[in-house]
Scaffold this motif. Structure first.
Motif, PDB file in Angstrom:
ATOM      1  N   UNK A 622     -52.705 -10.684  24.687  1.00 55.43           N
ATOM      2  CA  UNK A 622     -51.453 -11.302  25.166  1.00 55.43           C
ATOM      3  C   UNK A 622     -51.154 -12.539  24.338  1.00 55.43           C
ATOM      4  N   UNK A 623     -52.177 -13.327  24.076  1.00 57.67           N
ATOM      5  CA  UNK A 623     -51.995 -14.560  23.285  1.00 57.67           C
ATOM      6  C   UNK A 623     -51.449 -14.214  21.908  1.00 57.67           C
ATOM      7  N   UNK A 624     -52.016 -13.163  21.279  1.00 56.47           N
ATOM      8  CA  UNK A 624     -51.585 -12.804  19.932  1.00 56.47           C
ATOM      9  C   UNK A 624     -50.142 -12.296  19.919  1.00 56.47           C
ATOM     10  N   UNK A 625     -49.747 -11.564  20.974  1.00 54.07           N
ATOM     11  CA  UNK A 625     -48.336 -11.102  21.026  1.00 54.07           C
ATOM     12  C   UNK A 625     -47.411 -12.314  21.119  1.00 54.07           C
ATOM     13  N   UNK A 626     -47.756 -13.268  21.993  1.00 53.58           N
ATOM     14  CA  UNK A 626     -46.887 -14.448  22.155  1.00 53.58           C
ATOM     15  C   UNK A 626     -46.874 -15.257  20.854  1.00 53.58           C
ATOM     16  N   UNK A 627     -48.037 -15.343  20.195  1.00 53.56           N
ATOM     17  CA  UNK A 627     -48.094 -16.080  18.922  1.00 53.56           C
ATOM     18  C   UNK A 627     -47.211 -15.389  17.889  1.00 53.56           C
ATOM     19  N   UNK A 628     -47.226 -14.067  17.924  1.00 48.41           N
ATOM     20  CA  UNK A 628     -46.392 -13.294  16.979  1.00 48.41           C
ATOM     21  C   UNK A 628     -44.906 -13.550  17.266  1.00 48.41           C
ATOM     22  N   UNK A 629     -44.562 -13.674  18.544  1.00 49.68           N
ATOM     23  CA  UNK A 629     -43.164 -13.981  18.893  1.00 49.68           C
ATOM     24  C   UNK A 629     -42.798 -15.370  18.362  1.00 49.68           C
ATOM     25  N   UNK A 630     -43.741 -16.322  18.462  1.00 55.69           N
ATOM     26  CA  UNK A 630     -43.495 -17.670  17.931  1.00 55.69           C
ATOM     27  C   UNK A 630     -43.229 -17.603  16.429  1.00 55.69           C
ATOM     28  N   UNK A 631     -43.912 -16.687  15.749  1.00 52.44           N
ATOM     29  CA  UNK A 631     -43.707 -16.557  14.304  1.00 52.44           C
ATOM     30  C   UNK A 631     -42.385 -15.880  14.002  1.00 52.44           C
ATOM     31  N   UNK A 632     -41.686 -15.390  15.029  1.00 52.68           N
ATOM     32  CA  UNK A 632     -40.364 -14.810  14.819  1.00 52.68           C
ATOM     33  C   UNK A 632     -40.329 -13.298  14.885  1.00 52.68           C
ATOM     34  N   UNK A 633     -41.458 -12.661  15.221  1.00 50.05           N
ATOM     35  CA  UNK A 633     -41.464 -11.190  15.318  1.00 50.05           C
ATOM     36  C   UNK A 633     -41.592 -10.780  16.778  1.00 50.05           C
ATOM     37  N   UNK A 634     -40.493 -10.367  17.377  1.00 50.58           N
ATOM     38  CA  UNK A 634     -40.529 -10.020  18.806  1.00 50.58           C
ATOM     39  C   UNK A 634     -40.115  -8.581  19.062  1.00 50.58           C
ATOM     40  N   UNK A 635     -39.362  -8.003  18.113  1.00 50.04           N
ATOM     41  CA  UNK A 635     -38.681  -6.742  18.446  1.00 50.04           C
ATOM     42  C   UNK A 635     -39.651  -5.575  18.576  1.00 50.04           C
ATOM     43  N   UNK A 636     -40.665  -5.498  17.676  1.00 48.99           N
ATOM     44  CA  UNK A 636     -41.546  -4.321  17.714  1.00 48.99           C
ATOM     45  C   UNK A 636     -42.437  -4.338  18.951  1.00 48.99           C
ATOM     46  N   UNK A 637     -42.957  -5.526  19.292  1.00 42.62           N
ATOM     47  CA  UNK A 637     -43.776  -5.621  20.517  1.00 42.62           C
ATOM     48  C   UNK A 637     -42.923  -5.285  21.737  1.00 42.62           C
ATOM     49  N   UNK A 638     -41.631  -5.689  21.670  1.00 39.09           N
ATOM     50  CA  UNK A 638     -40.745  -5.434  22.811  1.00 39.09           C
ATOM     51  C   UNK A 638     -40.497  -3.932  22.996  1.00 39.09           C
ATOM     52  N   UNK A 639     -40.390  -3.190  21.869  1.00 36.64           N
ATOM     53  CA  UNK A 639     -40.197  -1.737  21.989  1.00 36.64           C
ATOM     54  C   UNK A 639     -41.373  -1.100  22.717  1.00 36.64           C
ATOM     55  N   UNK A 640     -42.590  -1.490  22.308  1.00 34.96           N
ATOM     56  CA  UNK A 640     -43.785  -0.905  22.933  1.00 34.96           C
ATOM     57  C   UNK A 640     -43.831  -1.265  24.411  1.00 34.96           C
ATOM     58  N   UNK A 641     -43.466  -2.521  24.708  1.00 37.36           N
ATOM     59  CA  UNK A 641     -43.498  -2.992  26.102  1.00 37.36           C
ATOM     60  C   UNK A 641     -42.453  -2.248  26.930  1.00 37.36           C
ATOM     61  N   UNK A 642     -41.240  -2.088  26.359  1.00 37.17           N
ATOM     62  CA  UNK A 642     -40.159  -1.425  27.108  1.00 37.17           C
ATOM     63  C   UNK A 642     -40.498   0.039  27.354  1.00 37.17           C
ATOM     64  N   UNK A 647     -36.771  -1.887  31.070  1.00 32.38           N
ATOM     65  CA  UNK A 647     -35.962  -2.987  30.499  1.00 32.38           C
ATOM     66  C   UNK A 647     -36.388  -4.391  30.930  1.00 32.38           C
ATOM     67  N   UNK A 648     -37.339  -4.523  31.870  1.00 32.49           N
ATOM     68  CA  UNK A 648     -37.753  -5.866  32.305  1.00 32.49           C
ATOM     69  C   UNK A 648     -38.366  -6.664  31.140  1.00 32.49           C
ATOM     70  N   UNK A 649     -38.826  -5.950  30.102  1.00 32.04           N
ATOM     71  CA  UNK A 649     -39.438  -6.633  28.954  1.00 32.04           C
ATOM     72  C   UNK A 649     -38.415  -7.423  28.150  1.00 32.04           C
ATOM     73  N   UNK A 650     -37.155  -6.957  28.136  1.00 26.52           N
ATOM     74  CA  UNK A 650     -36.153  -7.586  27.255  1.00 26.52           C
ATOM     75  C   UNK A 650     -35.956  -9.060  27.597  1.00 26.52           C
ATOM     76  N   UNK A 651     -35.642  -9.410  28.881  1.00 30.84           N
ATOM     77  CA  UNK A 651     -35.488 -10.851  29.175  1.00 30.84           C
ATOM     78  C   UNK A 651     -36.765 -11.636  28.925  1.00 30.84           C
ATOM     79  N   UNK A 652     -37.930 -11.017  29.198  1.00 33.28           N
ATOM     80  CA  UNK A 652     -39.198 -11.730  28.980  1.00 33.28           C
ATOM     81  C   UNK A 652     -39.345 -12.126  27.507  1.00 33.28           C
ATOM     82  N   UNK A 653     -39.108 -11.161  26.618  1.00 28.82           N
ATOM     83  CA  UNK A 653     -39.275 -11.451  25.186  1.00 28.82           C
ATOM     84  C   UNK A 653     -38.194 -12.405  24.672  1.00 28.82           C
ATOM     85  N   UNK A 654     -36.966 -12.223  25.143  1.00 33.87           N
ATOM     86  CA  UNK A 654     -35.894 -13.114  24.676  1.00 33.87           C
ATOM     87  C   UNK A 654     -36.171 -14.542  25.117  1.00 33.87           C
ATOM     88  N   UNK A 655     -36.625 -14.703  26.363  1.00 26.31           N
ATOM     89  CA  UNK A 655     -36.931 -16.047  26.868  1.00 26.31           C
ATOM     90  C   UNK A 655     -38.077 -16.665  26.057  1.00 26.31           C
TER      91      UNK A 655
END
Length: 1694
Positions: A622-642, A647-655
């Motif tokens: 979980x830490x590494x996914x959030x760190x990856x989002x901080x680096x600016x990569x959110x879309x691919x993790x979001x696809x796997x999560x969704x 669709x509950x993953x979309x607001x989580x990742x955007x936030x």
């Protein structure tokens, strides 16, 4: 909370209990909610209360699906913020940033919605196109009739829609997207492109089929996350020309909006910090003020006590007796004791404190001084210093002591004079630290110090550090035994050298001094670690200690200033960064735990067998996914999560992205930029001054040695030369006024000051081509007959004769020489420091420089004779002609045209050239033609300017090199050598030709000059970057060298460990043992790998290989080495967040310095014309009142006019526009026909509404409708909408391409833009964008130039590369346009890793070009590894790190400038509003309103200028001038209200003189009074009337006085008449001229008109209001204004 399975369930209850106790204690102490200080009045306590309540609710009640509420327990982590004080500042800055981001967020959502709507209209359903094979399709025709056709179609559809028949991309789960448009992606042979399949790419998430996903796609483009994939599939489906859409979205969305967010975060941090600083300073001041005398007394007491102790150690008995006698002698006498405490500045260790006690009898004096023990370094106490600031209160202290002098004891008499014993610690320290055993040891110590502290030793150690780094960087895999042995012995040698250096320094300096220096501690620590590593050589896992030796590289910081500065900046930000990193950690922790608790179960159930690497199953992942989002990569993790959670993953990742990346991470960058201020730079210099740089001293010794040798050689030569007599007896240097002159034209005067004459000699080295600045004085060495010849020369032959001009100039100079200081300006020259730069008035000459240089003319008189021969004169004429030609304005235009034409010719040479022999021949001829033109241009310039001038210009050098390459190519072609590879490589250098356009294109030259000035600092940062990365690279080599090899099957899939465990098994089973393309086998490969990690492209693959690596020659095991993630996390923080952002920091810092010189940041990037545009945009704020549109006389038109000008009408239209936007957003792919028809009807109704609005406005406003830009925009949109509806039916009938129809539909989106008109904040942001457009345009031009050059290079190097990895039929270097499209993608660093893999591929390809007899050619389609890496890395550094960062810098600068303007005062919006309101009171735009309406007008205004009623006394206080006929001028009112708002009494800024001159409209008006004066007059008249009535009552039978109004009117008439008389006379002080409505306030009503009065006509009355009679009216006046001078007709007063 971070644990997946909690070991004990009761732990949660324990924590809940603790928090409950805390809350209960706080509530009982402070109360619950009613009063101000109670528990729930603090927002941080709301958080606690909510968390505790939720804990109890979830414990007691089983909420089923709502158990997700338990997740909010994680917010407890935020409690830490409330506890730690430093964090509140950072969180304050974050909250302030979020508050300020409101406008930007609205603008972002608005712009993204527009882009999404446009995307929907253009690309709805296009990404469903797939390649289908029909090779296996069979259909058995069994039935008859109509059913056959239907069932065939059915069978066909069923076959086509089966994903098993679609073409998959190699090594991926994605299907190939294709298109039928020209230039779109093609299907492989035997495949057909069909559309309207049932799936979209990326798990069906990437498409424009409805508004939600389209918005997500545009947000993805804005954040540039994996955007290259969306870009490539869209261009494959629709064709390359659709890149225009992406360019606009990237430039406006990504570059502009994201950096606007950065600008706002940076500013809010800056302001929060300033506020904190101000608060701290205030506290400090208060603390200083509250100092009690007793505390100071105590301080001095302590200081003096220690000084006495020292003093008594030396002379105990003498001091005792002396002090006792002096104290007893002078205790009781008046004025006897005076204690003076003075702080002397010492050389180093703090202050000297000297206390002197003076006696009046013997004038005996006792001085006790604190000595600085330089020799005795182990002194136990540094002593307390008295702060110099405290000395300010010494006077109070002395007075205090003076008052107590009769109390038989003073401060000093309290001192105990017996010696105190030192504490044990200090005695031990003294005994063991000061290594001063014996005399011989001290001698030995001095000898060692002489060697080890020498500058040469420092140089030697620096060389050793570099050599050691090189040795460590030489480590690689596989390495030969010899190399391994060399590296081992090298390590021993270097360890020995550094250890001996540390030990000898320790002896030389003794431990206390040695360990006082941070660098020495650092050295010692590394030496200890090196020995530790050698001792534990066999132990596995400790090889990491070797990496610590690398830190020695940082020792270079001692002598390398930039590295020192950057390290200091990083260290300086650590304090604030500590807090920020803590906040970052809390944010990451909260989101990681939240993700884990929300999504874990769904992941486990959905991906049972094949869990994706990036998941939420435990805390580390979980830490590494959030760190990856901080680096600016959110879309691919979001696809796997969704996929797993919906669709509950979309607001989580955007936030997570918005809070983590856009706010917190930008704060990180803001901190870094903030510490790049001038303070850090100036601080660095002072430190450098303190400590001499030994390295430069050592190098200095070598240079001094070189100089010494040179001097000796010259002296020897001179001694030999002296024997030969001089050819000319005359002294070489002329004498002026009997004084020896300096060789450089200076002259000594009697006081020895060097004075520089501003009359210069003939040497015109520093002038530009074709300028005659300098006066020539012929040197005395010239023979007289030559001079005579020159004088006799016929002027007619040389009309622009140099001689005639020269003679006149030289005669002038001689006259000025003989004159006094009036003609000859003398400038004192500072012998040290930089010379003063004098402004020189340039006189342009229309003839070239002399043929021969100064020295030739002086040494060789025949040169001048040659000039006067026939050939010389003819040559001179040719040169003059060439010069005139070069200086002609169309010459440069012609050359630019040629350069552009030759660049276009280069761009045409693409992959299809071999198929077009005619074109190839034409290009060859044009190439020679261009070469000839450029050679001719060079020769003409040589003739005109001469070699010296030509070759001293850098741009000319560039031309020369490029022309030289062309000439060499011609020569080789003539010799028939053009087939050689080296020659082919040289041909590619023709791609540099467009560079020549830079010097001739002003806009680009401006940017390039700014860039060139930034090169030194950028190069420095590059070096520091490389050093940081070198350390991580060497560590990476030690961790991963040789461990990225793996065993794969024939399809290239990785085999599990249970099939093949190692290399031997793999090869035995006939599998292939391959290495990853990006690996850590040596330092250069490590650099490439780290560059991919730092740009976040291809980094997931690198990390995957690292996490799976086991050991050399062993098969990788998934996630066996999971803690290697930390290596990459640390590298990203230090190697990417820090070093790559230093680029932005350095560029912005460089801009700021250049801005100080240029006078503004944007002006640096603008040409003169663009500056004019910029100024015009800025001056839009200085508007004057417009005539309001007259109401039509016709009744019906009048009604319509009233309706359309009403604000409610506008609001109604805005609501309709928003509804229209909503209906457009409701469209989606595959909607039912009924839904489509409903939407069509709604759309038509909207068009009708807008058309009606347009017609009504046209009727009501008549031709005035087109005065407003927004109305023109509305009109165009309405016309296009009507056309769109009309044409859609026509297009359907004529089968026009649907794309065209879509484009027409896009125009409807334009209506939405009208919303901007009503939003003020957004308008400001867009205005700031408009203002910075010229500068951004120039930077975009430079980016295009870089892309152009790299595209031509790419075509020549990689034109025939095999289609693999990132190279395919749409994205390649085969044609110029495709190369540009690909390079645009990579200027944001998008997808460069796959492009690199494609152009560096050297396997499975043709190594050589083969031509067969039948004419077919098989081209060499291998890539080139070295060229590919250099090509792409240099392009990325230039475009992604430099040019794009210039873009960022301009936006940051411009935005801060815009907000500064807002903060400094009123914006243009306020002025616009003022004039809008003015129109109601002054419909004819006369610029005046009656005084009687003034009160209503200022009440009618909007805030902040509004003065609400009752405002009479406020208007009096503002002292607004009143003109004739009791009118008030608009600018006067605006000026007064502005001053009132700003709280200033003086004018905020003077208007520019040029603007005043240019302005044609000059309004002259006479000021007859002012509101303040009118109030005084009214008051004075009342006083006079009161006095008159009293007088009349006493005297009786006098006529009654005239009425009050009559007095006032008579008085104003009289003042007017007097004013007109005075206007005709010289004194016209009462008139005020206003230019363009700006008050050039020369209204002086206090002009002393009484001097010009005629006796008997009027009298002056001087009344002073007595204190007793001050009323409410007069209280408003300042005391000096209470004196009233009134002039009235004498008969009235009588």
């Amino acid at each position: 909370m971070a644990m997946t399975e909690q070991p004990f369930t009761w732990i949660e209850y324990v924590f809940t209990g603790v928090y409950t106790m805390e809350a209960l204690i706080k509530i009982s102490a402070r109360g619950f909610i009613i009063n101000t200080f109670t528990y729930l009045r603090d927002p941080w306590n709301w958080l606690d209360f909510a968390v505790i309540s939720l804990a109890y609710v979830t414990m007691g009640v089983d909420l089923g699906n709502l158990s997700a509420l338990r997740t909010f327990r994680v917010l407890r982590a935020l409690k830490t913020v409330a506890v730690i004080p430093g964090l509140k500042t950072i969180v304050g800055a974050l909250l302030e940033a979020v508050r300020r981001l409101r406008d930007v967020m609205i603008l972002t959502v608005f712009m993204l919605s527009i882009f999404a709507l446009v995307g929907m209209q253009l690309y709805m359903g296009t990404l469903r196109q797939k390649c289908v094979t029909f090779t296996n399709f069979t259909y058995e025709n069994t039935t008859e009739g109509n059913e056959t056709a239907w069932s065939f179609h059915d069978a066909w559809i069923e076959y086509a829609m089966n994903p098993a028949h679609w073409y998959k991309i190699d090594g991926s789960d994605e299907f190939l997207i294709c298109g039928n448009a020209s230039g779109a992606g093609q299907c492989p042979p035997s495949y057909v492109c069909i559309n309207n399949t049932h799936t979209n790419p990326n798990f069906n998430f990437t498409h424009f089929d409805n508004f939600g996903t389209a918005l997500l796609c545009t947000f993805r483009l804005m954040t540039q996350d994996y955007w290259e994939n969306l870009y490539q599939i869209t261009l494959r489906a629709e064709g390359p020309y659709h890149c225009a859409y992406f360019i606009i979205v990237i430039l406006l969305g990504s570059f502009y909006l994201v950096n606007l967010i950065l600008a706002i975060v940076a500013m809010s941090y800056d302001e929060t910090q300033k506020q904190d600083q101000a608060d701290a300073d205030e506290e400090e001041e208060e603390r200083k003020d509250d100092y009690d005398v007793s505390s100071i007394q105590q301080t001095i007491h302590d200081g003096l006590r220690e000084d006495y102790q020292e003093y008594l150690e030396e002379k105990l008995s003498q001091a005792k007796s002396h002090s006792e006698t002096s104290l007893s002698d002078h205790e009781g006498e008046d004025n006897a004791d005076k204690i003076s405490v003075r702080s002397n500045k010492p050389e180093e260790n703090g202050q000297f404190l000297s206390v002197s006690k003076k006696g009046s009898l013997h004038d005996s004096r006792m001085d006790i001084e604190k000595k600085s023990h330089d020799g005795d370094v182990c002194h136990p106490h540094a002593g307390k210093h008295v702060d110099p600031r405290d000395m300010m209160v010494i006077k109070n202290l002395l007075a205090h002591a003076e008052g107590h002098r009769n109390s038989k004891h003073s401060i000093i008499s309290e001192f105990p004079f017996e010696e105190e014993e030192l504490p044990l610690k200090d005695r031990l320290y003294n005994r063991f630290c000061s290594w001063t055993c014996c005399r011989c040891y001290i001698k030995f110590q001095e000898f060692i110090a002489l060697i080890i502290l020498d500058a040469f030793m420092d140089l030697f150690i620096t060389i050793c550090i570099l050599a050691n780094t090189a040795f460590m960087a030489a480590d690689q895999h596989p390495k030969s035994p010899e190399l391994a042995e060399i590296l081992v012995y090298g390590n021993y040698v270097f360890t020995g050298i550094f250890a001996s250096e540390a030990f000898l320094k320790l002896i030389a300096l003794s431990p206390p001094t040695y360990f006082r220096d941070g660098w020495n501690i650092f050295d010692f620590f590394i030496v200890v670690l090196s020995f530790l590593e050698m001792a534990l050589d066999g132990v596995s896992g400790l090889s990491v200690l070797r990496s610590f030796r690398l830190l020695r590289v940082f020792k270079l910081a001692r002598s390398w200033q930039t590295l020192n500065m950057l390290i200091r900046i990083v260290a300086g930000t650590m304090g604030a960064l500590g807090n920020l990193i803590f906040v970052l950690a809390i944010v990451v922790f909260i989101f990681a735990v939240m993700g884990q608790q929300l999504f874990r179960d769904a992941y486990l159930s959905t991906y049972e067998g094949a869990m994706p690497r990036w998941n939420f199953t435990d805390f580390l992942h979980s830490f590494m996914i959030i760190f990856r989002v901080l680096c600016g990569e959110w879309i691919e993790s979001m696809w796997a999560c969704t996929n797993a959670n919906g669709p509950v993953c979309v607001p989580f990742f955007l936030l997570t992205y918005v809070i983590g990346n856009l706010v917190v991470l930008n704060l990180f960058l803001a901190l870094l930029l903030n510490s790049f201020g001038a303070e850090s730079l100036s601080g660095g210099e002072s430190e450098e001054d303190k400590e001499p740089n030994k390295l430069s001293e050592a190098i200095g010794r070598f240079t001094r040695l070189g100089r010494w040798i040179k001097v000796k050689v010259i002296v020897c030569l001179k001694v030999k030369m002296k024997s030969k007599p001089k050819p000319n007896g005359r002294d070489a240097s002329p004498r002026l006024n009997g004084k020896d002159s300096f060789p450089d034209g200076g002259q000594t005067f009697s006081n020895g000051t060097v004075i520089e004459l501003q009359a210069k000699t003939e040497d015109a080295e520093n002038t530009l081509p074709g300028e005659l600045v300098l006066v020539e004085n012929h040197s005395p060495e010239k023979s007289t007959d030559v001079l005579e010849d020159e004088k006799k020369m016929d002027d007619s032959t040389r009309p622009n004769s140099r001689t005639s001009q020269r003679e006149s100039l030289s005669s002038n100079s001689r006259n000025s020489m003989s004159d006094d200081d009036t003609k000859l300006s003398l400038t004192k020259v500072d012998a040290e420091g930089e010379p003063e730069i004098n402004e020189v008035k340039v006189t342009y000459a229309n003839y070239p420089d002399d043929c021969f240089c100064k020295i030739c003319r002086r040494k060789c008189p025949c040169c001048i004779r040659f000039e006067n021969t026939k050939i010389g004169k003819r040559f001179w004429k040719i040169r003059c002609l060439a010069y005139a030609l070069v200086e002609h304005k169309y010459f440069e235009t012609f050359i630019i045209t040629m350069i552009l034409a030759s660049s276009v010719a280069l761009a045409i040479e693409d992959v299809y050239l071999s198929e077009r022999p005619v074109l190839a021949m034409i290009l060859e001829i044009t190439d020679r033609f261009f070469t000839a033109i450029f050679i001719l241009e060079m020769l003409i310039k040589w003739t005109a300017f001469g070699f010296k001038k030509y070759f001293t210009d850098a741009w000319c050098w560039l031309d020369f090199v490029i022309v030289g390459i062309s000439i060499m190519m011609l020569v080789f072609e003539l010799l028939g050598l053009q087939k050689m590879t080296a020659i082919k490589a040289m041909r590619t250098l023709r791609a540099l030709r467009p560079l020549r356009a830079v010097s001739r294109w002003e806009g680009m030259r401006v940017v390039v000059n700014a860039l060139i000035k930034a090169i030194p600092s950028i190069a420095n940062v590059m070096m520091v970057c490389l050093i940081f990365w070198l350390i991580f690279g060497i560590v990476g080599v030690q961790f991963f060298a040789g461990k990225f090899y793996k065993c794969v099957d024939e399809d290239g899939l990785l085999l599990p460990v249970n099939i093949t465990a190692n290399k031997t098994e793999c090869l035995a089973k006939n599998y292939t043992w391959v290495n990853s393309k990006i690996n850590f086998d040596n330092v250069m490969m490590a650099y490439l790998a780290l560059f991919q990690v730092a740009t976040y492209k291809g980094w997931i693959e690198v990390m995957t290989d690292a996490i799976d690596s086991t050991d050399i020659d062993l098969q990788p095991d998934p996630e066996v080495n999971v803690y290697m993630y930390l290596y990459f996390v640390f590298f990203i923080i230090f190697g990417s967040f820090f070093t790559l952002n230093l680029f932005i920091g350095v560029i912005i810092e460089n801009f700021n310095q250049q801005k100080k010189k240029a006078g503004g940041s944007l002006e640096m990037f603008m040409t003169d014309d663009q500056k004019k545009y910029y100024m015009a945009m800025k001056r839009m704020s200085s508007k004057s009142p417009q005539k309001s549109i007259p109401r039509p006389s016709n009744i019906i038109m009048g009604w319509i006019f009233d309706a359309v000008t009403n604000q409610k009408f506008d609001i109604g239209i805005m609501i309709i526009i928003m509804l229209n936007m909503l209906t457009m957003a409701l469209e989606h792919y595959n909607q039912s026909e009924q839904f489509t028809s409903i939407l069509n009807y709604i759309n038509v109704s909207f068009i009708i509404i807008f058309t009606v609005e347009c017609v009504l406005k046209l009727i009501g406003l008549r031709h005035y409708y087109f005065k407003f830009p927004w109305n023109i925009f509305d009109f165009v949109v309405v016309v296009l909408s009507i056309l769109g509806v009309a044409l859609s039916d026509v297009m359907d009938q004529f089968l026009v391409s649907p794309t065209l129809l879509r484009v027409v539909r896009v125009f409807r989106v334009g209506r939405v833009l009208r919303l901007v008109k009503s939003a003020k904040g957004i308008r400001t942001l867009l205005f700031s964008l408009a203002v910075s457009l010229p500068a951004l345009f120039n930077i975009a031009l430079l980016l295009f130039l870089v892309m152009f050059i790299y595209a031509t290079f790419g075509m020549s190097f990689f034109m025939h590369v095999k289609h693999l990895y990132g190279i395919d039929d749409c994205f390649n270097f085969e044609t110029f346009f495709r190369s540009i499209i690909y390079l645009f993608q990579m200027c944001t660093s998008g997808g460069w890793n796959s492009a690199l893999a494609g152009i560096t591929n050297e396997e499975n390809c043709n190594p050589e070009t083969q031509t067969f007899d039948n004419g077919t050619t098989i081209w060499k389609d291998c890539g080139d590894y070295k060229i590919g890496v250099v090509y792409l890395c240099s392009y990325l550094v230039l475009s992604f790190l430099v040019v794009v960062n210039m873009y960022i810098a301009v936006i940051l600068e411009n935005f801060s400038q815009a907000t500064e303007d807002v903060q400094q005062g009123l914006t243009s919006d306020e002025f616009d509003l003022f004039y809008e309101k003015w129109e109601k009171f002054d419909p004819e735009a006369t610029k005046f309103i009656p005084l009687s309406q003034l009160s209503d007008f200022v009440d009618y205004l909007e805030e902040p200028l509004r003065l609400p009623k009752p405002n009479h006394f406020m208007l009096v206080k503002l002292d607004i001038p009143i003109c004739e006929d009791d009118k008030v001028y608009c600018r006067d009112i605006l000026d007064a209200l502005t001053k009132n708002f700003l709280g200033t009494s003086d004018t905020p800024g003077e208007i520019d003189v040029n603007e005043v001159e240019k302005d044609k409209e000059k309004i002259e008006y006479k000021v007859v009074s002012s509101t303040l004066l009118r109030q005084k007059e009214h008051y004075a008249a009342r006083v006079i009337q009161k006095a008159w009535r009293r007088y009349r009552n006493e005297r009786g039978n006098l006529p009654s006085p005239p009425p009050y109004d009559m007095v006032i009117s008579k008085e104003s008439d009289m003042i007017t008449s007097k004013g007109s008389e005075m206007a005709t006379s010289k004194d016209s002080k009462d008139t005020a001229t206003t230019v363009n409505g700006d008050t050039a306030s020369t209204k002086s009503l206090k002009s002393d008109t009484s001097n010009k009065q005629t006796a008997g006509s009027s009298i002056d009355v001087h009344i002073e209001i007595p204190e007793s009679e001050i009323t409410e009216e007069t209280a408003m006046l300042s005391p000096e204004n209470r004196t009233v001078e009134l002039r009235a007709d004498s008969d009235v007063v009588a």
